[in-house]
Design a protein around this motif. Sequence first.
Motif, PDB file in Angstrom:
ATOM      1  N   ILE A  63       0.850  -1.192   0.000  1.00 20.84           N
ATOM      2  CA  ILE A  63       0.000   0.000   0.000  1.00 20.84           C
ATOM      3  C   ILE A  63       0.885   1.241   0.000  1.00 20.84           C
ATOM      4  O   ILE A  63       1.925   1.271   0.658  1.00 20.84           O
ATOM      5  CB  ILE A  63      -0.953   0.009   1.219  1.00 20.84           C
ATOM      6  CG1 ILE A  63      -1.818  -1.264   1.220  1.00 20.84           C
ATOM      7  CG2 ILE A  63      -1.831   1.238   1.223  1.00 20.84           C
ATOM      8  CD1 ILE A  63      -2.745  -1.405   2.391  1.00 20.84           C
ATOM      9  N   SER A  64       0.427   2.264  -0.697  1.00 23.66           N
ATOM     10  CA  SER A  64       1.153   3.528  -0.770  1.00 23.66           C
ATOM     11  C   SER A  64       1.277   4.160   0.614  1.00 23.66           C
ATOM     12  O   SER A  64       0.275   4.367   1.305  1.00 23.66           O
ATOM     13  CB  SER A  64       0.403   4.485  -1.709  1.00 23.66           C
ATOM     14  OG  SER A  64       0.775   5.816  -1.464  1.00 23.66           O
ATOM     15  N   LEU A  65       2.506   4.466   1.013  1.00 23.18           N
ATOM     16  CA  LEU A  65       2.744   5.085   2.314  1.00 23.18           C
ATOM     17  C   LEU A  65       2.060   6.449   2.409  1.00 23.18           C
ATOM     18  O   LEU A  65       1.466   6.783   3.433  1.00 23.18           O
ATOM     19  CB  LEU A  65       4.245   5.216   2.579  1.00 23.18           C
ATOM     20  CG  LEU A  65       4.662   5.809   3.920  1.00 23.18           C
ATOM     21  CD1 LEU A  65       4.092   5.005   5.083  1.00 23.18           C
ATOM     22  CD2 LEU A  65       6.181   5.885   4.022  1.00 23.18           C
ATOM     23  N   ALA A  66       2.092   7.222   1.333  1.00 25.00           N
ATOM     24  CA  ALA A  66       1.458   8.547   1.330  1.00 25.00           C
ATOM     25  C   ALA A  66      -0.050   8.435   1.564  1.00 25.00           C
ATOM     26  O   ALA A  66      -0.641   9.222   2.317  1.00 25.00           O
ATOM     27  CB  ALA A  66       1.743   9.267   0.022  1.00 25.00           C
ATOM     28  N   ARG A  67      -0.680   7.433   0.950  1.00 24.13           N
ATOM     29  CA  ARG A  67      -2.133   7.255   1.136  1.00 24.13           C
ATOM     30  C   ARG A  67      -2.459   6.807   2.558  1.00 24.13           C
ATOM     31  O   ARG A  67      -3.486   7.182   3.121  1.00 24.13           O
ATOM     32  CB  ARG A  67      -2.671   6.249   0.116  1.00 24.13           C
ATOM     33  CG  ARG A  67      -2.726   6.838  -1.292  1.00 24.13           C
ATOM     34  CD  ARG A  67      -3.309   5.877  -2.281  1.00 24.13           C
ATOM     35  NE  ARG A  67      -4.741   5.680  -2.052  1.00 24.13           N
ATOM     36  CZ  ARG A  67      -5.465   4.771  -2.703  1.00 24.13           C
ATOM     37  NH1 ARG A  67      -4.897   3.984  -3.598  1.00 24.13           N
ATOM     38  NH2 ARG A  67      -6.745   4.643  -2.456  1.00 24.13           N
TER      39      ARG A  67
END
Length: 195
Positions: A63-67
């Motif tokens: 999963i995208s860390l930013a999201r």
Amino acid sequence: ESRAANASNMEINVQWYIPSLAKPSNYKETKILLLYAYNTKPVKINNMKIFSSMSVSSGHLWISLARIISLREKLSNLKQQVEMLMQSSKSLSSASEPTSFLEQSETWKRIPSKNPKTNVAKVHLDEKTEEMAKRCLSEVKALLSVVPALSLPLPEIPFDVTLESIASLEDMFDPASGCVITEESLFNWIISLFR
């Protein structure tokens, strides 16, 4: 007995991991690995070599860390909103009861509740908070679904909103730690996303 060898009736364990070497090669942005395991029936493991159970599942998602960071911030705001709604509903219910001046001055002191039941009481959401919750949960669904889904707002909230359930979701999306979720309606919704 160790906690790793025993699990209650329904439990999801979540951990986040950023491996230094094994990263998905087709991603340009920073991804973090979500590791999860859950059981749908009580589990007691006596011997890891011969353990086999249909009621235990595990998996992982990149999963995208930013999201994740963005979603955690939104969940934190939602939790604050739910806490304010709970506080205002308590204030309204206590305001309808006659109290002496001494009792009123005692209620003005901010003392944390030692009653765990306050965290599991269903919260009646106002329209703004309900929309906020639906947007957050739509993002959770988009992040956790094995088959990526469009991030359309959910038509309704798929579990009972309690302070405990929102706090559990906030903890679940904290990359610095893991969490355990046992609350039944939240548990059922999350495992439906993993399947």
